[in-house]
Design an enzyme around this catalytic site. Sequence first.
Site, short mmCIF file in Angstrom:
data_model
loop_
_atom_site.label_atom_id
_atom_site.label_comp_id
_atom_site.label_asym_id
_atom_site.label_seq_id
_atom_site.Cartn_x
_atom_site.Cartn_y
_atom_site.Cartn_z
N VAL A 79 2.32 -3.72 -2.29
CA VAL A 79 1.14 -2.84 -2.33
C VAL A 79 0.78 -2.51 -3.78
O VAL A 79 -0.40 -2.50 -4.15
CB VAL A 79 1.40 -1.55 -1.53
CG1 VAL A 79 0.34 -0.51 -1.82
CG2 VAL A 79 1.42 -1.87 -0.03
N GLU A 80 1.77 -2.25 -4.59
CA GLU A 80 1.52 -1.82 -5.97
C GLU A 80 0.92 -2.92 -6.83
O GLU A 80 -0.07 -2.69 -7.53
CB GLU A 80 2.82 -1.32 -6.61
CG GLU A 80 3.30 0.02 -6.07
CD GLU A 80 2.40 1.17 -6.47
OE1 GLU A 80 1.62 1.03 -7.43
OE2 GLU A 80 2.49 2.24 -5.83
N THR A 81 1.53 -4.09 -6.82
CA THR A 81 1.10 -5.14 -7.78
C THR A 81 1.02 -6.53 -7.17
O THR A 81 1.03 -7.52 -7.90
CB THR A 81 2.06 -5.19 -8.98
OG1 THR A 81 3.39 -5.50 -8.51
CG2 THR A 81 2.08 -3.88 -9.74
N TYR B 245 -1.79 5.23 1.76
CA TYR B 245 -0.85 4.43 0.98
C TYR B 245 0.48 4.29 1.73
O TYR B 245 1.00 3.18 1.91
CB TYR B 245 -0.60 5.08 -0.39
CG TYR B 245 0.48 4.40 -1.19
CD1 TYR B 245 0.17 3.37 -2.07
CD2 TYR B 245 1.81 4.77 -1.05
CE1 TYR B 245 1.16 2.74 -2.79
CE2 TYR B 245 2.81 4.13 -1.77
CZ TYR B 245 2.48 3.12 -2.64
OH TYR B 245 3.47 2.48 -3.35
#
Length: 332
Positions: free
Chosen positions: A124-126, A312
């Site tokens: 999800v982050e990168t 998120y």
Amino acid sequence: MRLYAFGLLTLAGCAAIGATGSTAAPAQLRPDIGTFIGEMVERHGFTQTELEHVLGAAQFQPSIINAISKPATSKPWYEFRPLLVTPQRVTDGVAFWNSHVAVLERARREFGIPEEIIAAVIGVETNYGVQSGRHRVLDALTTLAFDYPKRAEFFRNELEHYLLMGREQRADILNIKGSYAGAIGIPQFMPSSYRRYAVDFDNDGKTDLSGSTADAIGSVANYLKSYGWETEQTVAVPALVNGEDYHQAVYSGSKPFYTVEEMRKLGVAPQAPISGDRQVTLIELENKSGNEHWLGFNNFFVITRYNRSVNYAMSVLQLAAEIRAARNLTLQ
């Protein structure tokens, strides 16, 4: 593009905090930045000149203000989920797990965090390290610390940690890239989290969240464990709601404190067998044809410590479940 100092600097020799080889005269800094520098000198023993060189090179970025004012997590769930829980990201998540199976297994053993949760956070982050940010972290943090009053205190604190991190690691803080909010590396740690929770998981003598996937994996696991992850416990279960009383129990940022039995009295029915004394929070997700509800346990709250958005946390949970299911199919 305006600088935070009036006049340009020659920065040779000043890429890392503590390097003071430049002979250029300091530029005239904005008064608020000058005050910040004075505080850093007094509290942490920096020299005036080195911080004038570094912060004098920071550039105001209006695109950062625009981005943080309209975060993707503010979208309704039915628009947000398709951005992150996709077939390709699931496939890439399985590949990431397979490529780092031993490291992920060690992280699970040492910290108690399931492999799929670690993989999903990084996914999800990168997108598993592919998209770690294009903004200079110095620009992002300085822009938000001094030109975003809504959260100036938070970002000044992060800028303080960034300068300390640079000194501790002899890092090239003028050139580190990250997110528009100043998050760094494969797991997108803010500087304060970098200093508190990053670990040298590949045992090479340095903590590198941008270049070492092993360090990123271990650091995500350490972060979640430090915030109270409960090993082998449920994260969330679907729920049905009835009436209007349930509205008072919808998640508002607090740690779960309603029991399942209390939720039942408010018209919330878990769609899985759960002990009545377990503490939960009610998650409400906006869909086109009516809201979707879940009961979140302590581990859901822990994921929101990484990012406060319910969207998120739920995207991490659902991506993790799909990664595990897809990988299990390949192992049959």
